[in-house]
Design an enzyme around this catalytic site. Sequence first.
Site, short mmCIF file in Angstrom:
data_model
loop_
_atom_site.label_atom_id
_atom_site.label_comp_id
_atom_site.label_asym_id
_atom_site.label_seq_id
_atom_site.Cartn_x
_atom_site.Cartn_y
_atom_site.Cartn_z
N LEU A 78 0.54 -1.03 0.09
CA LEU A 78 0.07 -0.23 0.10
C LEU A 78 1.11 1.52 0.29
O LEU A 78 1.83 1.32 0.61
CB LEU A 78 -0.97 -0.32 1.35
N ASP A 79 0.58 2.06 -0.88
CA ASP A 79 1.54 3.84 -0.58
C ASP A 79 1.03 4.16 0.17
O ASP A 79 0.47 4.07 1.42
CB ASP A 79 0.73 4.40 -2.04
N PRO A 80 1.75 5.30 0.32
CA PRO A 80 2.45 6.13 1.87
C PRO A 80 0.47 6.63 2.19
O PRO A 80 0.49 7.26 3.50
CB PRO A 80 4.14 6.51 1.70
N ARG A 333 -5.59 5.05 -9.06
CA ARG A 333 -5.55 5.92 -9.47
C ARG A 333 -5.86 6.14 -10.78
O ARG A 333 -6.05 7.47 -11.14
CB ARG A 333 -3.98 6.93 -9.39
#
Length: 404
Positions: A78-80, A333
């Site tokens: 998971l992205d920050p 995204r």
Amino acid sequence: MSGEKIYEGVLAVHKPQSVTSADVIRKLQSHFKPSELFRPWIEHERAERARSSSREAKFSRKRRNKNIDVKIGHGGTLDPLATGVLVTGVGKGTKQLNDFLGCTKTYEAVVVFGAETDSYDRVGKIVRRGPYAHVTREGVEKALAQFRGKIMQHPPIFSALKVKGKKLYEYAREGQLPPIEIQARPVEVSNLEILEWYEPGTHEHKWPEEEAPEEEKSVAEKLLAKDDALPVAVSAEENQPEKQVLETSSATKRPAESQEEEKEQPTATTEVTPDDSAPAPKKQKVSDDTAQDAPTEQPAATETSEPKTESNENPQPPAVKITMTVSSGFYVRSLAHDLGKALGSCALMSELSRTRQADFTLDSDKILEYKDLDAGEEVWGPKVQGFLEEWEKKRERDARAGSS
């Protein structure tokens, strides 16, 4: 608390924002290694190494003296920027993490209209703005229909890839277009719905303040023009057998640890490196031909013919919170970007939460809260023990069902 039982298995951690997936593993390690719960695991591992070293005298001293950590990994980065379910494995549980890379996942995301960035989310730099006064909830509802089912999705056209040993954002700074092919790939969206609609002036979601430099914007506009010429979403069933190829490149460099929260990752281990980045798509190809400018006309799903402009009558753009259940390899995204395109506007992903991965959800009885780790083993210990015991029971039930 644990006796001599060795606890291993799979559990989920609720990852907070601004923390990388690798940070979560390090945090777990710092608490698990000195704990009473995992003392039997450490002792068992030390004994196993001693027995192994006795058979391999050449490496015995080095192996015996090597520091022993609890074996921990995660199954899907998971992205920050993102929060939510991060599946982790402990001990032998790390061997099951690959099972979670190909499973379906459920996300909740906030999409803000009127601007897009070099990363398709709010942590990037603005490369284009668009009109948004015409964007309504009804228009978004209508546009979402084309993204349901089996579709072909293009990964983000901006990345941190290298071409001939040179980073793509370096080409952009020089005003060049490095040729690279990005292929659409089949994904499936089994559910896609609006959770909440935010009228302008009723929410706190904003565009990023940083604008990309003009030379990067120039390259980005050429890449986006190529993207504008492509269909927003193509049904996977209707897709032609020949591969769809978009010659494109990156205008800027993304932070290494925030490339794709929804992109599948190889299983992590306790040997975590500082770079928690997602690897580039496997089918990237470097071309020797120079990319040519594509037509700038953009098809819109709405009836508006308003050209893209940076001036808008509303001081704040509308936003929408959506939920989706998607297959492996889906880019949230990219959905935000494509939704803006379908509406004749621009859009970026402002917030993201993974609410489900396989059977793991954000329910309090199914996930370990990250903040519980700092509360001490008396708080997180019983919870982790319960999760691992439940995982062991589930494995036994699945084994019995498979043999019957």
